[in-house]
Design an enzyme around this catalytic site. Sequence first.
Site, mmCIF file in Angstrom:
data_model
loop_
_atom_site.group_PDB
_atom_site.id
_atom_site.type_symbol
_atom_site.label_atom_id
_atom_site.label_comp_id
_atom_site.label_asym_id
_atom_site.label_seq_id
_atom_site.Cartn_x
_atom_site.Cartn_y
_atom_site.Cartn_z
ATOM 1 N N GLU A 94 35.571 -0.747 3.943
ATOM 2 C CA GLU A 94 34.436 -0.379 4.650
ATOM 3 C C GLU A 94 33.455 0.950 4.964
ATOM 4 O O GLU A 94 34.755 1.748 5.573
ATOM 5 C CB GLU A 94 33.756 -1.102 6.229
ATOM 6 C CG GLU A 94 34.523 -2.321 6.585
ATOM 7 C CD GLU A 94 34.528 -3.381 7.451
ATOM 8 O OE1 GLU A 94 33.391 -2.519 8.490
ATOM 9 O OE2 GLU A 94 34.260 -3.953 7.528
ATOM 10 N N GLU A 153 23.818 -9.677 9.211
ATOM 11 C CA GLU A 153 24.177 -10.667 9.958
ATOM 12 C C GLU A 153 23.737 -10.669 11.313
ATOM 13 O O GLU A 153 24.381 -10.028 12.127
ATOM 14 C CB GLU A 153 26.111 -10.343 10.068
ATOM 15 C CG GLU A 153 26.601 -10.770 8.590
ATOM 16 C CD GLU A 153 27.958 -9.829 8.962
ATOM 17 O OE1 GLU A 153 29.189 -10.949 9.158
ATOM 18 O OE2 GLU A 153 29.126 -8.880 8.706
ATOM 19 N N LYS A 188 26.571 -11.315 14.253
ATOM 20 C CA LYS A 188 27.015 -9.890 15.307
ATOM 21 C C LYS A 188 26.560 -10.029 16.451
ATOM 22 O O LYS A 188 25.703 -9.499 16.677
ATOM 23 C CB LYS A 188 27.506 -9.124 13.905
ATOM 24 C CG LYS A 188 27.774 -9.218 12.704
ATOM 25 C CD LYS A 188 28.274 -8.542 11.865
ATOM 26 C CE LYS A 188 29.108 -7.182 12.882
ATOM 27 N NZ LYS A 188 29.396 -6.265 11.823
ATOM 28 N N GLU A 233 23.769 -3.159 13.571
ATOM 29 C CA GLU A 233 25.321 -4.566 13.941
ATOM 30 C C GLU A 233 24.596 -5.459 12.673
ATOM 31 O O GLU A 233 25.331 -6.214 11.839
ATOM 32 C CB GLU A 233 25.501 -5.265 14.696
ATOM 33 C CG GLU A 233 27.126 -4.046 15.271
ATOM 34 C CD GLU A 233 27.979 -3.509 14.843
ATOM 35 O OE1 GLU A 233 28.611 -4.436 13.770
ATOM 36 O OE2 GLU A 233 28.153 -2.237 14.731
#
Length: 449
Positions: free
Chosen positions: A267, A321, A324, A330
């Site tokens: 990542e 997302e 999250k 985030e």
Amino acid sequence: MAFNIISVVFISSLLVLQSPYFASSQSFIGVNYGQLANNLPAPAETAQLLQSTTIGKVRLYDADVAIIKSLANTGRGIVIGVANGEIPGLASDPNVAGQWVGSNVLPFYPASKIEVVTVGNEVLTSQDEGLISQLLPAMQNVQNALNAAYLRGKVKVSTVHSMAVLGNSDPPSLTSFKSSYSDTMRALLQFQRATGSPLMINPYPFFAYKSDPRPETLAFCLFQPNAGRVDSASGIKYMNMFDAQVDAVRSALNSMGFKEIEIVVAETGWAYKGDPNEVGPSVDNAKAYNGNLINHLRSNVGTPLMPGKSVDTYIFALYDENLKPGPGSEHAFGLFKQDLSMTYDVGLLKSSQTPAPKTGVWCVPKPGVFDAQLQSNIDYVCGQGLDCSPIQAGGACYEPATKQAHAAYAMNLYYQNAGKNPWNCDFEKTATLSSTNPSYNGCTYPGGY
């Protein structure tokens, strides 16, 4: 200033020369496909999107059957994951591991090109001693199940670590794993050496900058022109945070005697927006980091300790997302929107890989820039191995022998070679793009029509 890759007291970075783009997928560029969202496109639509890109690998955090099936016959390498909560069952019973492989790998392989199973995510830094003790047995049982299915060496078993598994990080060449993890890490690496699986790590210059939000730190994190940081032990000058972090991991592996284990970046990425109090998230920063990272990988220059080969790197993330937890950033790492359009363009679409029409654009200094900054720009460009001989004594562009003229040539030289993107003509806000050809007499500036 001391090197400190983890707590992040780093500065500046470099834009690496861009090698030619390819229309086919590129095996060293991957993407994370997270699913903590309630608005994601259907797997089939995502598979079609990926086919239109040069992304060569996809990492899942679980083993979603619909997604694995949708990626069949796309040629994309696939990493599937075992959630942390599944580790105890896999560790305690080999039959559970056999059932997991039988359900999540065997029905789809080899049409779905599953290459790695990651058992757990950042387990060592979870502070869950029970889970940590069960990690290796779970990995062994999954590997044994793969072996029983005649997939030994074809599907590897690994786990993913955060950068917090490293102890000292000053300088990178002397980095080692934290002593509290050393026994567990050694046992894991012995298993991985025996099975040929990679160490998978999550370096994030984004968080580095959030911990040290100075302009020079941002440049170092974004692969932008900067003074670099010298490793006091090796003498290596690092020009970007990514290389320094990856080499720190390389040093930790080497110091423990595992020089043959390869590193995979599981990542890395940059948020394009966040909460009002967050430092770092923006479209410009995200585009610069991910775009320059991709150019860096495509150059195959590697890192100082691993030259000549790009580390397999999975960019976070394919989509935003919205479920999250955590700060607003985030939710905003996606390269693509839910309607499949690009959040911002970093050159991943095959359609963007065709040569751009030649246009008359040059990169030149802004008016009023001080000579000291112009000299810094010259030093940076000429230190990257580009041909600065035209602005050296006797060269075609040496006269007039002024900082302004020499910097104009050097900065344009860099822009033309680094990808001709707007962010390649920044130089800490001292440069601008011009449609006026600055060439004169026998001095020809690269670029133009």
